[in-house]
Design a protein around this motif. Structure first.
Motif, PDB file in Angstrom:
ATOM      1  N   UNK A  99       0.816  -1.210   0.000  1.00  0.00           N
ATOM      2  CA  UNK A  99       0.000   0.000   0.000  1.00  0.00           C
ATOM      3  C   UNK A  99       0.847   1.255   0.000  1.00  0.00           C
ATOM      4  N   UNK A 100       1.886   1.246   0.826  1.00  0.00           N
ATOM      5  CA  UNK A 100       2.745   2.437   0.918  1.00  0.00           C
ATOM      6  C   UNK A 100       3.543   2.646  -0.366  1.00  0.00           C
ATOM      7  N   UNK A 101       3.919   1.544  -1.023  1.00  0.00           N
ATOM      8  CA  UNK A 101       4.622   1.661  -2.311  1.00  0.00           C
ATOM      9  C   UNK A 101       3.679   2.233  -3.374  1.00  0.00           C
ATOM     10  N   UNK A 102       2.497   1.648  -3.453  1.00  0.00           N
ATOM     11  CA  UNK A 102       1.541   2.092  -4.484  1.00  0.00           C
ATOM     12  C   UNK A 102       1.153   3.550  -4.297  1.00  0.00           C
ATOM     13  N   UNK A 103       1.124   4.005  -3.036  1.00  0.00           N
ATOM     14  CA  UNK A 103       0.735   5.389  -2.762  1.00  0.00           C
ATOM     15  C   UNK A 103       1.636   6.381  -3.512  1.00  0.00           C
ATOM     16  N   UNK A 104       2.895   6.017  -3.720  1.00  0.00           N
ATOM     17  CA  UNK A 104       3.816   6.916  -4.429  1.00  0.00           C
ATOM     18  C   UNK A 104       3.407   7.095  -5.893  1.00  0.00           C
ATOM     19  N   UNK A 105       2.933   6.020  -6.487  1.00  0.00           N
ATOM     20  CA  UNK A 105       2.466   6.104  -7.877  1.00  0.00           C
ATOM     21  C   UNK A 105       1.195   6.950  -7.928  1.00  0.00           C
ATOM     22  N   UNK A 106       0.327   6.746  -6.958  1.00  0.00           N
ATOM     23  CA  UNK A 106      -0.932   7.489  -6.892  1.00  0.00           C
ATOM     24  C   UNK A 106      -0.661   8.996  -6.773  1.00  0.00           C
ATOM     25  N   UNK A 107       0.291   9.361  -5.914  1.00  0.00           N
ATOM     26  CA  UNK A 107       0.591  10.787  -5.717  1.00  0.00           C
ATOM     27  C   UNK A 107       1.203  11.396  -6.987  1.00  0.00           C
ATOM     28  N   UNK A 108       2.046  10.646  -7.676  1.00  0.00           N
ATOM     29  CA  UNK A 108       2.609  11.126  -8.953  1.00  0.00           C
ATOM     30  C   UNK A 108       1.483  11.362  -9.961  1.00  0.00           C
ATOM     31  N   UNK A 109       0.522  10.446  -9.979  1.00  0.00           N
ATOM     32  CA  UNK A 109      -0.620  10.576 -10.888  1.00  0.00           C
ATOM     33  C   UNK A 109      -1.434  11.829 -10.538  1.00  0.00           C
ATOM     34  N   UNK A 110      -1.679  12.057  -9.253  1.00  0.00           N
ATOM     35  CA  UNK A 110      -2.467  13.214  -8.811  1.00  0.00           C
ATOM     36  C   UNK A 110      -1.824  14.517  -9.247  1.00  0.00           C
ATOM     37  N   UNK A 111      -0.494  14.590  -9.102  1.00  0.00           N
ATOM     38  CA  UNK A 111       0.190  15.831  -9.474  1.00  0.00           C
ATOM     39  C   UNK A 111      -0.064  16.142 -10.951  1.00  0.00           C
ATOM     40  N   UNK A 112       0.071  15.109 -11.804  1.00  0.00           N
ATOM     41  CA  UNK A 112      -0.237  15.302 -13.225  1.00  0.00           C
ATOM     42  C   UNK A 112      -1.694  15.698 -13.414  1.00  0.00           C
ATOM     43  N   UNK A 113      -2.576  15.023 -12.669  1.00  0.00           N
ATOM     44  CA  UNK A 113      -4.018  15.238 -12.851  1.00  0.00           C
ATOM     45  C   UNK A 113      -4.427  16.669 -12.527  1.00  0.00           C
ATOM     46  N   UNK A 114      -3.606  17.392 -11.739  1.00  0.00           N
ATOM     47  CA  UNK A 114      -3.995  18.755 -11.380  1.00  0.00           C
ATOM     48  C   UNK A 114      -3.811  19.729 -12.545  1.00  0.00           C
TER      49      UNK A 114
ATOM     50  N   UNK B  21       2.662  30.207 -12.585  1.00  0.00           N
ATOM     51  CA  UNK B  21       2.895  29.212 -13.646  1.00  0.00           C
ATOM     52  C   UNK B  21       2.490  27.814 -13.173  1.00  0.00           C
ATOM     53  N   UNK B  22       2.811  27.508 -11.926  1.00  0.00           N
ATOM     54  CA  UNK B  22       2.405  26.182 -11.403  1.00  0.00           C
ATOM     55  C   UNK B  22       0.887  26.052 -11.467  1.00  0.00           C
ATOM     56  N   UNK B  23       0.188  27.098 -11.054  1.00  0.00           N
ATOM     57  CA  UNK B  23      -1.277  27.053 -11.047  1.00  0.00           C
ATOM     58  C   UNK B  23      -1.807  26.885 -12.468  1.00  0.00           C
ATOM     59  N   UNK B  24      -1.191  27.583 -13.409  1.00  0.00           N
ATOM     60  CA  UNK B  24      -1.679  27.579 -14.799  1.00  0.00           C
ATOM     61  C   UNK B  24      -1.283  26.309 -15.549  1.00  0.00           C
ATOM     62  N   UNK B  25       0.001  25.927 -15.461  1.00  0.00           N
ATOM     63  CA  UNK B  25       0.502  24.853 -16.333  1.00  0.00           C
ATOM     64  C   UNK B  25       1.063  23.652 -15.586  1.00  0.00           C
ATOM     65  N   UNK B  26       1.228  23.763 -14.279  1.00  0.00           N
ATOM     66  CA  UNK B  26       1.805  22.657 -13.516  1.00  0.00           C
ATOM     67  C   UNK B  26       3.309  22.816 -13.364  1.00  0.00           C
ATOM     68  N   UNK B  27       3.855  22.188 -12.319  1.00  0.00           N
ATOM     69  CA  UNK B  27       5.270  22.345 -11.998  1.00  0.00           C
ATOM     70  C   UNK B  27       6.173  21.765 -13.078  1.00  0.00           C
ATOM     71  N   UNK B  28       5.764  20.633 -13.644  1.00  0.00           N
ATOM     72  CA  UNK B  28       6.602  19.972 -14.644  1.00  0.00           C
ATOM     73  C   UNK B  28       6.875  20.884 -15.839  1.00  0.00           C
TER      74      UNK B  28
END
Lengths: 201, 201
Positions: A99-114, B21-28
């Motif tokens: 669970x703790x390992x998978x959470x890292x993938x989930x958080x990476x996905x969330x950052x993109x999703x924003x 920029x983070x808000x608009x386009x994301x950190x990446x």
């Protein structure tokens, strides 16, 4: 005779390699070259299946989510009400090393999703599906506990959903604040809190 | 006469540009060049204050967190118990357009924190500080509600913390699931849930 290539297996191995690197070094550090090395393929072989990091992160997340979904379906078979909700949370809270390992993938996905529409659509659809499941079982719990129909499940669904997201985040970022023992205690308290709602009527 | 440069102001303007920029386009998507353009400075002027994106994200997050901290100190002055907790959550839940914008910076920070030791240390310290604040006011609430000392606040602190994280995530990724109205309803339910714990005794 041409070599027979099992494309599904290759795809799976590449996604697995990507997942391992995200867990170890984070998504930002991932390069297509590194994925190829980790999976034991030539660089070109990766691009054939996944043109870029983005599509690979998407695949890694969906593989993980599909696995979670199957475990939940399996674990809730024949269950209802709060018992079903507990079984769901035992899977959606990041219990155990896995669970703790998978959470890292989930958080990476969330950052993109924003800031990526396709990713955020997937997140939104998943969120709505999980909330629907919580709602169904909370309605059953209302019946089971004999609570009147004026008891509003919506804010409880919100509390469950946001706690699930929060535990995954904590597990990825500060795992000592999201040990199995701590999550177990919080889950028990959450379920008693719902039972208490009835007693208060 | 040499030109007098207000370095603090420059630093602030650069951090503000980064945040936008983070808000608009994301950190990446952020590049040092883009930050310079957004802030209206030469590329070299940015590097003088912040050597790379990472230090800038750290500064953007800390500026945001400092602002939040000051608002909470201000809003909770003279308050105690559940009233203080409500005032805190009105700031830490991503209410309003400002809250939903800031949530995107927070999520970008979290993603880094899941595999960057300095970031995760900051996250951990912040998390522990917020939990301490919740715990203090929950203890006051116990006194106010006349609840016996055997009532364990730890799982409630966990529930509040994880819900706060979860709302910020939802606001960044699926803002229609984290409107002010929805969060307001969940916050009210969370506080009534604690009051009900007393009634159940």
């Amino acid at each position: 005779m041409p070599k027979i290539v099992d494309h599904d297996l290759r795809r799976e191995q590449i996604v697995q390699a990507m997942t391992e690197i995200i867990i170890r070094d984070g998504f930002e550090a991932v390069t297509m070259r590194e994925i190829a090395a980790e999976a034991g393929y030539a660089h070109g072989a990766i691009a054939r299946y996944f043109p870029n990091k983005r599509t690979l992160l998407m695949a890694a997340f969906q593989t993980l989510h599909q696995g979670l979904h199957e475990r939940v379906v399996n674990d809730t078979r024949g269950l209802r009400g709060l018992t079903a909700i507990e079984a769901i949370c035992r899977q959606t809270f990041p219990f155990g090393d896995a669970g703790r390992r998978e959470a890292k993938v989930v958080v990476a996905f969330w950052d993109r999703a924003s800031h990526d529409e396709e990713f955020s659509t997937i997140h939104r659809e998943n969120a709505i599906r999980w909330r629907g499941l919580f709602r169904t079982h909370l309605d059953e719990a209302k019946d089971d506990l004999g609570v009147q129909a004026d008891w509003d499940t919506a804010p409880i669904v919100d509390q469950m959903s946001t706690q699930t997201l929060g535990w995954n985040l904590l597990a990825a970022v500060a795992p000592d604040l999201a040990t199995d023992e701590i999550m177990d205690r919080a889950l028990t308290a959450m379920l008693s809190g719902i039972r208490v709602l009835r007693a208060a009527k």
